[in-house]
Motif scaffolding. Sequence first.
Motif, PDB file in Angstrom:
ATOM      1  N   LEU A   1     -35.039 -22.532   3.070  1.00  0.00           N
ATOM      2  CA  LEU A   1     -36.120 -22.630   2.081  1.00  0.00           C
ATOM      3  C   LEU A   1     -36.963 -21.351   1.983  1.00  0.00           C
ATOM      4  CD1 LEU A   1     -37.223 -24.569   0.002  1.00  0.00           C
ATOM      5  CD2 LEU A   1     -38.736 -25.526   1.737  1.00  0.00           C
ATOM      6  N   PRO A   2     -37.402 -20.718   3.109  1.00  0.00           N
ATOM      7  CA  PRO A   2     -38.216 -19.494   2.967  1.00  0.00           C
ATOM      8  C   PRO A   2     -37.532 -18.364   2.201  1.00  0.00           C
ATOM      9  CG  PRO A   2     -38.441 -20.385   5.177  1.00  0.00           C
ATOM     10  CD  PRO A   2     -37.360 -21.178   4.508  1.00  0.00           C
ATOM     11  N   PRO A   3     -36.244 -18.016   2.470  1.00  0.00           N
ATOM     12  CA  PRO A   3     -35.631 -16.953   1.663  1.00  0.00           C
ATOM     13  C   PRO A   3     -35.582 -17.271   0.171  1.00  0.00           C
ATOM     14  CG  PRO A   3     -34.308 -17.383   3.620  1.00  0.00           C
ATOM     15  CD  PRO A   3     -35.339 -18.465   3.549  1.00  0.00           C
ATOM     16  N   VAL A   4     -35.372 -18.548  -0.168  1.00  0.00           N
ATOM     17  CA  VAL A   4     -35.342 -18.933  -1.581  1.00  0.00           C
ATOM     18  C   VAL A   4     -36.724 -18.747  -2.195  1.00  0.00           C
ATOM     19  CG1 VAL A   4     -34.952 -20.823  -3.190  1.00  0.00           C
ATOM     20  CG2 VAL A   4     -33.412 -20.518  -1.251  1.00  0.00           C
TER      21      VAL A   4
ATOM     22  N   LEU B   1     -24.301 -27.300  -4.661  1.00  0.00           N
ATOM     23  CA  LEU B   1     -23.286 -26.290  -4.948  1.00  0.00           C
ATOM     24  C   LEU B   1     -23.422 -25.786  -6.382  1.00  0.00           C
ATOM     25  CD1 LEU B   1     -21.045 -25.046  -3.226  1.00  0.00           C
ATOM     26  CD2 LEU B   1     -19.446 -26.627  -4.304  1.00  0.00           C
ATOM     27  N   LEU B   2     -23.706 -26.706  -7.311  1.00  0.00           N
ATOM     28  CA  LEU B   2     -23.937 -26.298  -8.699  1.00  0.00           C
ATOM     29  C   LEU B   2     -25.184 -25.416  -8.807  1.00  0.00           C
ATOM     30  CD1 LEU B   2     -23.146 -29.612 -10.632  1.00  0.00           C
ATOM     31  CD2 LEU B   2     -21.693 -27.593 -10.390  1.00  0.00           C
ATOM     32  N   SER B   3     -26.232 -25.760  -8.055  1.00  0.00           N
ATOM     33  CA  SER B   3     -27.448 -24.953  -8.070  1.00  0.00           C
ATOM     34  C   SER B   3     -27.198 -23.557  -7.523  1.00  0.00           C
ATOM     35  CB  SER B   3     -28.549 -25.643  -7.257  1.00  0.00           C
ATOM     36  OG  SER B   3     -28.950 -26.855  -7.859  1.00  0.00           O
ATOM     37  N   ALA B   4     -26.408 -23.468  -6.446  1.00  0.00           N
ATOM     38  CA  ALA B   4     -26.084 -22.155  -5.870  1.00  0.00           C
ATOM     39  C   ALA B   4     -25.300 -21.306  -6.867  1.00  0.00           C
ATOM     40  CB  ALA B   4     -25.301 -22.336  -4.571  1.00  0.00           C
ATOM     41  N   TRP B   5     -24.410 -21.962  -7.596  1.00  0.00           N
ATOM     42  CA  TRP B   5     -23.671 -21.224  -8.633  1.00  0.00           C
ATOM     43  C   TRP B   5     -24.619 -20.712  -9.710  1.00  0.00           C
ATOM     44  CZ3 TRP B   5     -22.999 -22.462 -13.893  1.00  0.00           C
ATOM     45  CH2 TRP B   5     -22.085 -21.652 -14.573  1.00  0.00           C
TER      46      TRP B   5
ATOM     47  N   THR C   1     -31.894 -11.295  -1.585  1.00  0.00           N
ATOM     48  CA  THR C   1     -31.355 -12.165  -2.631  1.00  0.00           C
ATOM     49  C   THR C   1     -30.050 -12.826  -2.213  1.00  0.00           C
ATOM     50  OG1 THR C   1     -32.334 -10.640  -4.228  1.00  0.00           O
ATOM     51  CG2 THR C   1     -30.756 -12.247  -5.071  1.00  0.00           C
ATOM     52  N   ARG C   2     -29.198 -12.084  -1.516  1.00  0.00           N
ATOM     53  CA  ARG C   2     -27.934 -12.681  -1.086  1.00  0.00           C
ATOM     54  C   ARG C   2     -28.163 -13.836  -0.129  1.00  0.00           C
ATOM     55  NH1 ARG C   2     -23.022  -9.036  -1.430  1.00  0.00           N
ATOM     56  NH2 ARG C   2     -23.629  -7.415  -2.895  1.00  0.00           N
ATOM     57  N   ALA C   3     -29.122 -13.667   0.784  1.00  0.00           N
ATOM     58  CA  ALA C   3     -29.432 -14.771   1.705  1.00  0.00           C
ATOM     59  C   ALA C   3     -29.940 -15.981   0.944  1.00  0.00           C
ATOM     60  CB  ALA C   3     -30.461 -14.314   2.740  1.00  0.00           C
ATOM     61  N   ALA C   4     -30.748 -15.745  -0.116  1.00  0.00           N
ATOM     62  CA  ALA C   4     -31.285 -16.846  -0.916  1.00  0.00           C
ATOM     63  C   ALA C   4     -30.192 -17.584  -1.675  1.00  0.00           C
ATOM     64  CB  ALA C   4     -32.330 -16.319  -1.902  1.00  0.00           C
ATOM     65  N   ILE C   5     -29.039 -16.967  -1.852  1.00  0.00           N
ATOM     66  CA  ILE C   5     -27.926 -17.608  -2.567  1.00  0.00           C
ATOM     67  C   ILE C   5     -26.924 -18.220  -1.596  1.00  0.00           C
ATOM     68  CG2 ILE C   5     -25.978 -17.190  -4.116  1.00  0.00           C
ATOM     69  CD1 ILE C   5     -27.660 -15.001  -5.445  1.00  0.00           C
ATOM     70  N   TRP C   6     -26.568 -17.471  -0.559  1.00  0.00           N
ATOM     71  CA  TRP C   6     -25.500 -17.938   0.330  1.00  0.00           C
ATOM     72  C   TRP C   6     -25.970 -19.016   1.297  1.00  0.00           C
ATOM     73  CZ3 TRP C   6     -20.933 -17.357  -1.244  1.00  0.00           C
ATOM     74  CH2 TRP C   6     -20.545 -16.218  -1.953  1.00  0.00           C
ATOM     75  N   LEU C   7     -27.215 -18.984   1.728  1.00  0.00           N
ATOM     76  CA  LEU C   7     -27.697 -20.042   2.624  1.00  0.00           C
ATOM     77  C   LEU C   7     -27.656 -21.416   1.951  1.00  0.00           C
ATOM     78  CD1 LEU C   7     -30.637 -18.301   4.529  1.00  0.00           C
ATOM     79  CD2 LEU C   7     -28.445 -19.057   5.463  1.00  0.00           C
ATOM     80  N   PRO C   8     -28.171 -21.573   0.710  1.00  0.00           N
ATOM     81  CA  PRO C   8     -28.011 -22.876   0.041  1.00  0.00           C
ATOM     82  C   PRO C   8     -26.555 -23.261  -0.180  1.00  0.00           C
ATOM     83  CG  PRO C   8     -29.755 -21.628  -1.019  1.00  0.00           C
ATOM     84  CD  PRO C   8     -29.078 -20.695  -0.051  1.00  0.00           C
ATOM     85  N   THR C   9     -25.678 -22.270  -0.366  1.00  0.00           N
ATOM     86  CA  THR C   9     -24.254 -22.589  -0.516  1.00  0.00           C
ATOM     87  C   THR C   9     -23.704 -23.215   0.758  1.00  0.00           C
ATOM     88  OG1 THR C   9     -24.000 -20.731  -2.055  1.00  0.00           O
ATOM     89  CG2 THR C   9     -21.992 -21.642  -1.085  1.00  0.00           C
ATOM     90  N   VAL C  10     -24.084 -22.640   1.898  1.00  0.00           N
ATOM     91  CA  VAL C  10     -23.645 -23.207   3.177  1.00  0.00           C
ATOM     92  C   VAL C  10     -24.249 -24.593   3.373  1.00  0.00           C
ATOM     93  CG1 VAL C  10     -23.655 -22.887   5.680  1.00  0.00           C
ATOM     94  CG2 VAL C  10     -23.355 -20.919   4.181  1.00  0.00           C
TER      95      VAL C  10
ATOM     96  N   ARG D   1     -28.775 -15.867 -11.556  1.00  0.00           N
ATOM     97  CA  ARG D   1     -30.220 -15.611 -11.616  1.00  0.00           C
ATOM     98  C   ARG D   1     -30.959 -16.598 -12.515  1.00  0.00           C
ATOM     99  NH1 ARG D   1     -31.327 -11.330  -7.963  1.00  0.00           N
ATOM    100  NH2 ARG D   1     -29.359 -10.231  -7.686  1.00  0.00           N
ATOM    101  N   LEU D   2     -30.504 -17.827 -12.588  1.00  0.00           N
ATOM    102  CA  LEU D   2     -31.138 -18.822 -13.453  1.00  0.00           C
ATOM    103  C   LEU D   2     -32.374 -19.393 -12.775  1.00  0.00           C
ATOM    104  CD1 LEU D   2     -28.006 -20.735 -14.802  1.00  0.00           C
ATOM    105  CD2 LEU D   2     -29.265 -18.875 -15.889  1.00  0.00           C
TER     106      LEU D   2
END
Length: 399
Positions: free
Chosen positions: A121-124, A74-78, A17-26, A83-84
Amino acid sequence: MDARRVLHHPRAVFVGTRAAIWLPTVVAILSFATGVANISATSVNPLIEAYIRIPREVQRAAGFTGALTGFLMLLSAWGMRRRLRAAWFSTVVLLPVTALQGVAQSSRYSLPLIALSLLSLPPVLVNYRRFDRRADLSTTQLAATAALSGTLVYGTAGAYQLREEFNNLSTLTDALYYTIVTASTVGYGDVTPASQQAKLFGMSVLVLGVASFTVALGSLLGPAIEARLSQALGTMNDSDLELLDDHVVVLGYGDLTEPLLEELSTAAEFVVITPDSELAASLRTRDLHVVVGDPSDEDPQKQAGIEHARAIIAATNDDAQDALSILTARQFHPDARIVAAATDRENTEKLRRAGADAVISPAVIGGHLLVESALGDADMEGLAERLLDAESEGDTPDD
C-alpha cells in the motif's frame, strides 16, 4: 537488477513506480492462489485463531471471494501499467480488502497475503501522481462493452420474466446464471426452457451472447496481443517506456553516445532520443530503449518520460541542437541535472546559459591529455585508466 543501482537509489527500486505496479501484481497472484487453497477451509492459522475466531462458513466464503479479488487485482495491476488513475483507485481499495480476506480465511497461507498487502500500500500511495492518465477506450471498445452489458441485462430480465416457462429457474440469481452459461455456450443443462417461447428467447440470448463476447474479446484483448507481438519482435511500445522511472535521457546520438551507452548500461536505465529511424531500429535489436523523434521537440521528450528522469545528457555533434534540446528539457524538468558535451570550446558558456548544469568539452580534454602524454613526463594513459578504475570501484558522488 544492477547492484549499484540498488545501493545508490534504493527508493527508486523499492518505492518507485515499478514497485507500485509489481507488488500489487504479486498480491493478486497470492490472493488468487490463497483463495483457491482456502475454499475448503481445512486448516486454521493458530496465530490468527488466537485473537480472532472465524466461523468455518466465513472462511469458505473468504476463500471464494479472495480468488475473485485476486482476479480483480490483476486487472487493476494491468491498468496501472498503463498509468490509469482509475486503476490506482481500485488498487488502493483492493489492497486492504485482500488483507482483510487473509484475516477472514485464517489459514496457514494467510500471513504472507496479509503482510504483502499491507507492505504494497505505501508504494502505491507514494506514486499517486504517476498514475494520472484517464481511461481512453476506443469507440469499438465502448460499443463492445455496451453490447456485452446489454446482453446480460436483456438475458437476466427476460429469463426472470419468463421464469414460469423454465425448469429450475425462480430467482434473479438463477436468471443471471442461465444468461451467463447460455451466452458463453457452456450450457450445463440444469436450467432448461419448457415452452416454445422460452426456447426462442434462449436462442436469442445465445446469438447475442456469442456475438457480444466475440466482439468484446477482440476489441479488449487485441491491443494487448499486438503489444506482446511488438515486444517479441524487439519493438518498444509506450507501456514499456511508461514504466521507466529515475532513468537517464540521452538527447540525440553523436560520436560520444556509444561509449556513453556502455557506461550507462551498468549504472542506470536510459532512453535515447534520435531522429534516425534506422539507427533506432539497430539500437532496439540490442534491447535498448529508443524514441524516434527530434530530441529538441516536446513530444519525444514526453514519451521518454523526461519529467521523471534522474539526469539528462545532451551529447550530439551539434551544439546548437544540444542547446535547443536543453531548453526544452529544462522546461519540463526544472530540477533535473543536465550535462552537455560541447563540440566547440567557444560554445561552453552558451550551453550553460541554455540550462546545462555542467558542460564538458571532450575535444579539449582529449587534446590536453594527448599533448601532456607526448611532451610531458606524466603518464597520461595511466591517469586515464586510473580515472576509469576509480569510477568503476568507488562510490558515485552525490549531486
